[in-house]
Design a protein around this motif. Structure first.
Motif, PDB file in Angstrom:
ATOM      1  N   TRP A  56       8.643   6.030 -39.700  1.00  0.00           N
ATOM      2  CA  TRP A  56       9.299   4.974 -40.467  1.00  0.00           C
ATOM      3  C   TRP A  56       9.991   3.971 -39.542  1.00  0.00           C
ATOM      4  CZ3 TRP A  56      11.926   9.149 -43.981  1.00  0.00           C
ATOM      5  CH2 TRP A  56      10.968   9.674 -44.855  1.00  0.00           C
ATOM      6  N   ASN A  57      10.448   4.437 -38.388  1.00  0.00           N
ATOM      7  CA  ASN A  57      11.110   3.560 -37.420  1.00  0.00           C
ATOM      8  C   ASN A  57      10.127   2.867 -36.483  1.00  0.00           C
ATOM      9  OD1 ASN A  57      13.733   4.131 -38.339  1.00  0.00           O
ATOM     10  ND2 ASN A  57      13.844   5.996 -37.094  1.00  0.00           N
ATOM     11  N   GLY A  58       8.849   3.137 -36.674  1.00  0.00           N
ATOM     12  CA  GLY A  58       7.841   2.434 -35.878  1.00  0.00           C
ATOM     13  C   GLY A  58       7.457   3.103 -34.581  1.00  0.00           C
ATOM     14  N   HIS A  59       7.966   4.310 -34.340  1.00  0.00           N
ATOM     15  CA  HIS A  59       7.654   5.001 -33.085  1.00  0.00           C
ATOM     16  C   HIS A  59       7.312   6.467 -33.360  1.00  0.00           C
ATOM     17  CE1 HIS A  59       8.915   1.607 -30.618  1.00  0.00           C
ATOM     18  NE2 HIS A  59       9.968   1.491 -31.402  1.00  0.00           N
ATOM     19  N   PRO A  60       6.169   6.736 -34.005  1.00  0.00           N
ATOM     20  CA  PRO A  60       5.810   8.122 -34.332  1.00  0.00           C
ATOM     21  C   PRO A  60       5.659   8.993 -33.097  1.00  0.00           C
ATOM     22  CG  PRO A  60       3.933   6.659 -34.615  1.00  0.00           C
ATOM     23  CD  PRO A  60       5.131   5.780 -34.413  1.00  0.00           C
ATOM     24  N   GLU A  61       5.340   8.358 -31.965  1.00  0.00           N
ATOM     25  CA  GLU A  61       5.152   9.142 -30.737  1.00  0.00           C
ATOM     26  C   GLU A  61       6.448   9.756 -30.228  1.00  0.00           C
ATOM     27  OE1 GLU A  61       6.287   5.046 -29.380  1.00  0.00           O
ATOM     28  OE2 GLU A  61       5.019   5.895 -30.944  1.00  0.00           O
ATOM     29  N   LYS A  62       7.613   9.229 -30.649  1.00  0.00           N
ATOM     30  CA  LYS A  62       8.885   9.737 -30.144  1.00  0.00           C
ATOM     31  C   LYS A  62       9.112  11.195 -30.548  1.00  0.00           C
ATOM     32  CE  LYS A  62      11.653   5.639 -29.267  1.00  0.00           C
ATOM     33  NZ  LYS A  62      12.946   4.949 -29.524  1.00  0.00           N
ATOM     34  N   VAL A 384      -2.567  12.350 -32.201  1.00  0.00           N
ATOM     35  CA  VAL A 384      -3.298  11.250 -31.565  1.00  0.00           C
ATOM     36  C   VAL A 384      -2.436  10.573 -30.505  1.00  0.00           C
ATOM     37  CG1 VAL A 384      -4.372   9.010 -31.969  1.00  0.00           C
ATOM     38  CG2 VAL A 384      -4.729  10.862 -33.608  1.00  0.00           C
ATOM     39  N   ASN A 385      -1.170  10.334 -30.846  1.00  0.00           N
ATOM     40  CA  ASN A 385      -0.299   9.577 -29.953  1.00  0.00           C
ATOM     41  C   ASN A 385       0.049  10.308 -28.660  1.00  0.00           C
ATOM     42  OD1 ASN A 385       0.292   7.015 -31.293  1.00  0.00           O
ATOM     43  ND2 ASN A 385       1.131   8.291 -32.920  1.00  0.00           N
TER      44      ASN A 385
END
Length: 478
Positions: A56-62, A384-385
């Motif tokens: 939701w914050n735009g950084h799923p990889e975090k 994936v990320n």
């Protein structure tokens, strides 16, 4: 003597269960020591909210990289979508999972999917998935899709005439959903009428929001809304199925007309045909899966607006193809295969903003991976990320660099927007065609600029522009 013997027997009868329990407990503790590092998070919801919030914050990889750093391991334990989960990261993990599909692991979907598509809990979903994948690979193979490029071009042209031409400004993401959904309706169930497509589109959006959500089915939740919407869609698709069966019996339609006809006329190795309710659920899932290209198309529009030199490369390539066509002549297979630079741009866009963040698997049998004990029944999530956004595999990973896909290929199992192995997305070639046909019709008409210059991409459940990506259009004709 008898008393002593009886006492001994009683003692043994108590001691043996206790000893067995202690040994079992010890064995369980030893096994737990071999589990990957991690945490189960909060009761019931585990780490699902933390996982979703990163997107939701735009950084799923975090979520992925924070845990890798915390535990010093590319394999870690979590609790996602209501189940104990082992998260697998990196190309070696990807290779292992893809090559052991239907051997050590099998496809698995969160409980939200079972509630939205109830037929999946009433049949052998594993066997059905294999049969469905076979049918899809047959129907969506390149040779079969060549005949659909013309109608894809027609639908794209109609889309631009209706929604883009004569407009000064448009909002991209909802238009992309309209475009990809219209294509999917034509390919899978042969529905082209605009009103009929629109009737299905609204409920489908509600279903999509409920697929990746907190698994709580109470009034007002995304899951509850999705379940109600799925019932409406299922009823509509069953009506289409019944009509199609009559048409097939009367010879009014053909085997290759669309995937629905293909499913109705294709039996498994035992000569059995799928039930109508199962077909309806599978068609729903395919229509939703076809929607992933809307994410890729929106990302491409965003990156082309921000990178004028990349836009020029795509424009040059597409205009060479456009100028070679006669009046009213549609795109062909040869035309699409000439769009090499455009596809490299699309691949880099999907590396930075992959439509699908990963998928789940279920462990079929106990096995050991990298020294960790992976237990039957546990779930696995592959990310994936973990490779797309890693500097180890892509230098300066946050930079848009189309050269990564020109004249070279990424390291194996690092670029995986379509998965891999037996479960590689059978719609990969279909996605390539609809994306390239869209790019062709877009750039030959317009240049554009973003209304919100720094608008970010968020995940919910796919990558999408936070505000829908409004853009100002500048037609070439002017």
């Amino acid at each position: 003597m008898d008393y002593i013997y009886s006492s001994f027997i009683v003692l043994i009868s108590f001691a043996i269960p206790i000893l067995v329990k202690l040994l079992s407990h010890r064995k369980r503790l030893e096994k737990e020591k071999l589990l990957p590092p991690g945490t189960s998070g909060w009761p019931f919801i585990g780490q699902t909210l933390e996982f979703l919030a990163a997107g939701w914050n735009g950084h799923p990889e975090k979520f992925i990289f924070n845990h890798i750093k915390k535990y010093g391991s590319l394999i870690f334990r979590s609790h996602l979508a209501g189940s104990p989960t082992i998260v697998f990261c990196g190309p070696d993990a990807n290779k292992f999972l893809f090559s052991n599909e239907n051997k050590l692991v099998q496809s698995w979907w969160p409980d939200t999917i079972n509630k939205i598509f109830p037929s999946s809990t009433q049949t052998s979903s594993h066997d059905e998935t294999i049969n469905l994948m076979k049918m899809l690979h047959s129907f969506l193979k390149p040779d079969a899709l060549q005949g659909y490029i013309g109608f894809m071009d027609i639908i794209a042209q109609r889309h631009f005439v209706t929604h883009w031409d004569s407009k000064d400004q448009v909002t991209v993401f909802p238009l992309m959903k309209s475009y990809t959904f219209a294509l999917a309706c034509r390919l899978f169930i042969n529905v082209e009428d605009h009103d009929h497509v629109a009737k299905l589109a609204g409920p489908f959006e509600n279903v999509l929001r409920g697929i990746v959500s907190v698994p709580i089915n109470v009034w007002g939740t995304n899951l509850n809304i999705a379940i109600k919407a799925s019932k409406l869609i299922r009823k509509e698709i069953l009506t289409i199925i019944n009509k199609r069966k009559i048409d097939l019996a009367q010879g009014a339609t053909s085997f290759t007309q669309d995937f629905l006809s293909h499913m109705l006329l294709t039996s498994d190795e035992n000569g059995s045909f799928m039930k109508e309710t199962d077909i309806a659920d599978k068609i729903m899932a395919l229509l939703i899966g076809g929607d992933t290209a809307s994410s890729a198309c929106s990302s491409i529009v965003k990156f082309l607006a921000q990178l004028p030199d990349i836009y020029e490369g795509v424009y040059k390539e597409q205009m060479e193809i456009s100028n070679s066509k006669g009046p009213g002549e549609l795109l062909t297979w040869d035309d699409v295969n000439k769009m090499k630079y455009s596809w490299s741009v699309a691949c880099e866009a999907m590396r930075l903003a992959p439509p699908i963040q990963g998928t789940f698997r279920e462990v079929m049998t106990d096995f050991v991976y990298e020294g960790f004990s992976i237990t039957k029944g546990w779930k696995i999530y592959w990310s994936v990320n973990s490779t797309h956004k890693s500097a180890e595999y892509f230098l300066d990973p946050e930079k848009f660099d189309v050269s990564r896909f020109i004249g070279q290929v990424p390291q194996p199992y690092t670029f995986v927007p379509f998965g891999g192995g037996p479960r590689m997305c059978p719609g990969k070639e279909y996605a390539r065609l609809q994306i390239l046909v869209f790019m062709h019709n877009l750039v030959k008409r317009f240049r554009w600029e973003m209304v919100i210059p720094n608008e970010k991409l968020i995940v919910n459940p796919m990558f999408k522009p936070e505000k829908g990506l409004p853009i100002r259009l500048y037609p070439h004709s002017k």
